[in-house]
Design an enzyme around this catalytic site. Structure first.
Site: not given
Ligand code: GLU
Length: 486
Positions: A255-257, A259
């Site tokens: 997920s976004k966390r 990258g």
């Protein structure tokens, strides 16, 4: 006997950006078809209108185009099985739902909705003893004539077991008493994903269903639907999740966390589409008999064997992606590299340098992703007031005295170099002469000059390459500026 043509599809819901996991599904689906001379279809699954995002269709078309995953049929190019957007196929699903009702395999359910949520997932569960399951024909007719809202549910077989074979996960068998009377048609007349994809896969001649493993457990429901509709079962390939490495050492769904996770974001960071595709092909697959890691899409089509898809989750490794990207950068011609690098370079380097070709030449083997270029060329733009203590280094045998002497000599010798001779090899000789005449090691001279010119200890290019790029007058100005600060 003719082997049946392989037909696969990629069936995204237009809910926004293209996540790497979705792109891998599209890629494997494409490769399973193309490696066997088959057909690849794009279908948009937009029956969940609440999740629809404006413009998401275009993101899907664009991503597949840039990634090179050319489909043979699809919403924007048409084909013999259109329309390829589910919301435009409403009537088709109603016809099949009607057929199931007539054969006693589906029923109208008039129970009130427990929540307003339009998500398929929430609607999948019907009470095991749905009161509408056994409603008599008269009551149904009466309710319909009164205009009571309804959904249509599958009357699932609750006896025995349901089995299917998945090419990644193997044999899957479930007890039928764990299955539910899933909704086929929602109260707004739209089909659920659960129903629509079964009908579409059949009508579009899909032979191999390739999708994420979140559908492993609901597939027995679809297996029963196929049976009740009299449809042959396709081959199933459920793909494991792609995970990301967490700061604490554990892993969780990418997920976004972790990258950038969308194709567009990776491209914006300066990854090449071919490299992204190459890398995600390796997320859960590798040819059994080789160590090769760099594959063009054409090569993948040749070597891809779906039997080699692994069922363990792959971990997205940004460093590995960078390495793959650097291999693609190395393979570019100088001209191609320059075209790609130019916008990134121009963002940082606005002043003219003496030899821009040399700059591109030294950058190409030293850049892993294009977005690194700005930071790498920053010192060519201007020499900052750096901490001059970095000039003094025990290993390089430099100290305040010899540094001053080296700089003085460098300015003296370099001023005499003709502009026509201002190139790496000659400049190298000039610095070597300083070493010879002073008795200092060449490494000390190179160190002092390189730092005096750049203001940093790590640079793309050595002292003489930097001088060639900067040109004579800027070189002399910088060496003098640094000398004045000592
Ligand atoms: N629309 C579904 C999704 O985006 C596709 C699942 C499938 O390929 O059957 O998850």
């Amino acid at each position: 006997m003719d082997k049946k043509q392989v037909v696969t599809r990629y069936a995204p819901s237009p809910t926004g950006m293209m996540h790497i996991g979705n792109l891998r599904t599209a890629l494997y689906s494409y490769l399973i078809a193309k490696s066997q001379g088959g057909k690849f279809i794009l279908r948009l699954e937009d029956t969940d209108q609440a999740r629809h995002v404006e413009g998401a269709e275009q993101v899907i078309f664009d991503t597949l185009r840039v990634a090179g995953l050319k489909y043979d049929e699809g919403p924007d190019i048409g084909g013999p099985h259109g329309p390829y957007i589910q919301s435009e196929r409403k009537e088709i699903y109603l016809k099949y739902a009607d057929m199931l009702i007539k054969s006693g395999k589906a029923y109208y359910c008039f129970c009130e909705k427990k929540s307003d949520t339009p998500h398929d997932e929430e609607q999948i569960i019907a009470p095991t003893t749905d009161p509408c399951r056994e409603l008599d024909a008269d009551t149904v007719a009466k309710n319909l004539s009164l205009g009571k809202p309804f959904v249509i549910r599958h009357k699932v077989n609750r006896e025995g077991t349901t089995h299917y074979y998945d090419h990644v996960y193997g044999d899957i068998t479930v007890q039928n008493d764990t299955l539910h009377d899933i909704i086929l048609i929602k109260s707004d007349g739209m089909p659920t994903y659960n129903f629509a994809h079964v009908i579409d896969d059949y009508l579009m001649g899909v032979t191999h269903v390739v999708r994420g493993n979140e559908y492993v457990t609901s597939t027995p429901q679809y297996v029963q639907l196929h049976k009740d509709l009299g449809f042959p079962l396709p081959e199933y390939y459920h793909l494991p999740l792609i995970m990301g490495q967490n700061a604490d050492g554990g892993v969780s769904k990418l997920s976004k966390r972790h990258g950038a996770v969308s194709f567009a974001d990776l491209v914006a960071l300066g990854y090449l589409p071919e490299a992204i595709i190459n890398y995600i092909a390796l997320l859960g697959w590798h040819p059994a008999q080789s160590d090769q890691e760099i594959f063009s899409l054409q090569e993948l089509v040749k070597v891809f064997d779906a039997n080699d898809i692994r069922k363990s989750s792959a971990i997205f490794d940004y460093n590995k992606l960078k390495w793959v990207n650097s291999q693609y950068i190395l393979k570019m011609t100088p001209q191609e590299f320059r075209e790609h690098a130019e916008p990134y370079l121009a963002n940082t380097l606005t002043r003219e340098v003496f030899d821009i070709d040399k700059l591109y030449e030294i950058l190409q083997p030293r850049v892993q992703i294009f977005s690194e270029i700005g930071e790498k060329v920053q010192f060519f733009q201007e020499l900052i007031d750096f901490d001059t203590n970095i000039l003094y280094n025990d290993k390089k045998k430099t100290n305040p005295e010899n540094t001053r002497e080296i700089l003085t000599k460098a300015i003296e010798n370099l001023s005499k170099v003709e502009l026509d001779d201002w190139e790496n090899d000659i400049l190298y000789q000039k610095l070597e002469e300083i070493a010879n005449s002073t008795g200092y090691k060449p490494i000390s001279v190179m160190w002092v000059v390189r730092i005096a010119l750049s203001g940093q200890t790590v640079t793309v290019g050595g002292a003489t390459e930097i001088m060639q790029i900067l040109g004579k007058s800027e070189t002399l100005i910088r060496l003098q500026t640094t000398l004045n600060r000592l």
